[in-house]
Design a protein around this motif. Structure first.
Motif, PDB file in Angstrom:
ATOM      1  N   SER A 169      11.711   2.531   0.842  1.00 32.23           N
ATOM      2  CA  SER A 169      11.169   3.118  -0.675  1.00 32.23           C
ATOM      3  C   SER A 169      10.349   4.379  -0.571  1.00 32.23           C
ATOM      4  O   SER A 169      10.620   5.124  -1.630  1.00 32.23           O
ATOM      5  N   SER A 170      10.045   4.810   0.641  1.00 32.50           N
ATOM      6  CA  SER A 170       9.067   5.866   0.611  1.00 32.50           C
ATOM      7  C   SER A 170      10.131   6.739   1.566  1.00 32.50           C
ATOM      8  O   SER A 170      10.819   6.552   2.286  1.00 32.50           O
ATOM      9  N   SER A 218       9.171   2.972  12.596  1.00 35.07           N
ATOM     10  CA  SER A 218      10.358   2.703  11.499  1.00 35.07           C
ATOM     11  C   SER A 218      11.327   3.686  12.221  1.00 35.07           C
ATOM     12  O   SER A 218      12.497   3.383  12.029  1.00 35.07           O
ATOM     13  N   ALA A 219      10.904   4.950  12.546  1.00 31.94           N
ATOM     14  CA  ALA A 219      11.840   5.828  13.495  1.00 31.94           C
ATOM     15  C   ALA A 219      12.683   5.220  14.635  1.00 31.94           C
ATOM     16  O   ALA A 219      13.803   5.330  14.698  1.00 31.94           O
ATOM     17  N   GLN A 223       3.524   5.319   4.741  1.00 28.99           N
ATOM     18  CA  GLN A 223       2.117   5.418   4.082  1.00 28.99           C
ATOM     19  C   GLN A 223       1.144   4.334   4.315  1.00 28.99           C
ATOM     20  O   GLN A 223      -0.109   4.467   4.380  1.00 28.99           O
ATOM     21  N   SER A 224       1.933   3.125   4.291  1.00 26.73           N
ATOM     22  CA  SER A 224       1.006   2.018   4.453  1.00 26.73           C
ATOM     23  C   SER A 224       0.586   1.773   6.071  1.00 26.73           C
ATOM     24  O   SER A 224      -0.424   1.253   6.244  1.00 26.73           O
ATOM     25  N   GLY A 225       1.412   2.389   6.751  1.00 27.96           N
ATOM     26  CA  GLY A 225       1.158   1.949   8.380  1.00 27.96           C
ATOM     27  C   GLY A 225       0.898   3.189   8.949  1.00 27.96           C
ATOM     28  O   GLY A 225       0.449   3.013  10.145  1.00 27.96           O
ATOM     29  N   GLY A 226       0.795   4.365   8.318  1.00 29.54           N
ATOM     30  CA  GLY A 226       0.359   5.367   9.088  1.00 29.54           C
ATOM     31  C   GLY A 226       1.131   6.114  10.061  1.00 29.54           C
ATOM     32  O   GLY A 226       2.433   5.755   9.975  1.00 29.54           O
TER      33      GLY A 226
END
Length: 105
Positions: free
Chosen positions: A24-25, A41-42, A31-34
């Protein structure tokens, strides 16, 4: 050389939004996990690209008429570029860790 992983400078193969990630971002929930969330994620995105390339490669070898060779080659190249970008990030992180550990206190 700019090594910051912002939405504008992140390699195309690593951007979750461009590889079909359900983010979503721009950083895929970073943003939530820094930093750890962005890195996770990557890595998940690169892993998914490699799994997809392997699946397509297997289908081409089994002569599936619904899978084209061009599609398979593009998927393999995406996976290779993503892996190389991940490898460079890992090498930079190890180098930074080594530099910090060698600093005089």
């Amino acid at each position: 050389m700019n090594l910051r992983l912002t939405p504008n400078t992140m390699p195309v193969a690593v951007r979750p939004s461009l590889l079909g990630g359900q983010a979503s971002s721009p950083l895929g929930g970073a943003q939530s996990g820094g930093f750890s969330g962005a890195l996770k994620s990557a890595l998940n995105t690169v892993s998914a690209a490699q799994n997809d390339a392997t699946r397509l490669q297997r289908e081409v070898q089994l002569e599936n008429p619904q899978v084209s060779l061009e599609e398979t080659m593009v998927a393999i190249q995406k996976a290779q570029i993503g892996f190389q970008a991940t490898l460079h990030v890992r090498n930079r992180m190890v180098q930074a860790y080594t530099d910090i550990m060698n600093m005089q206190v």
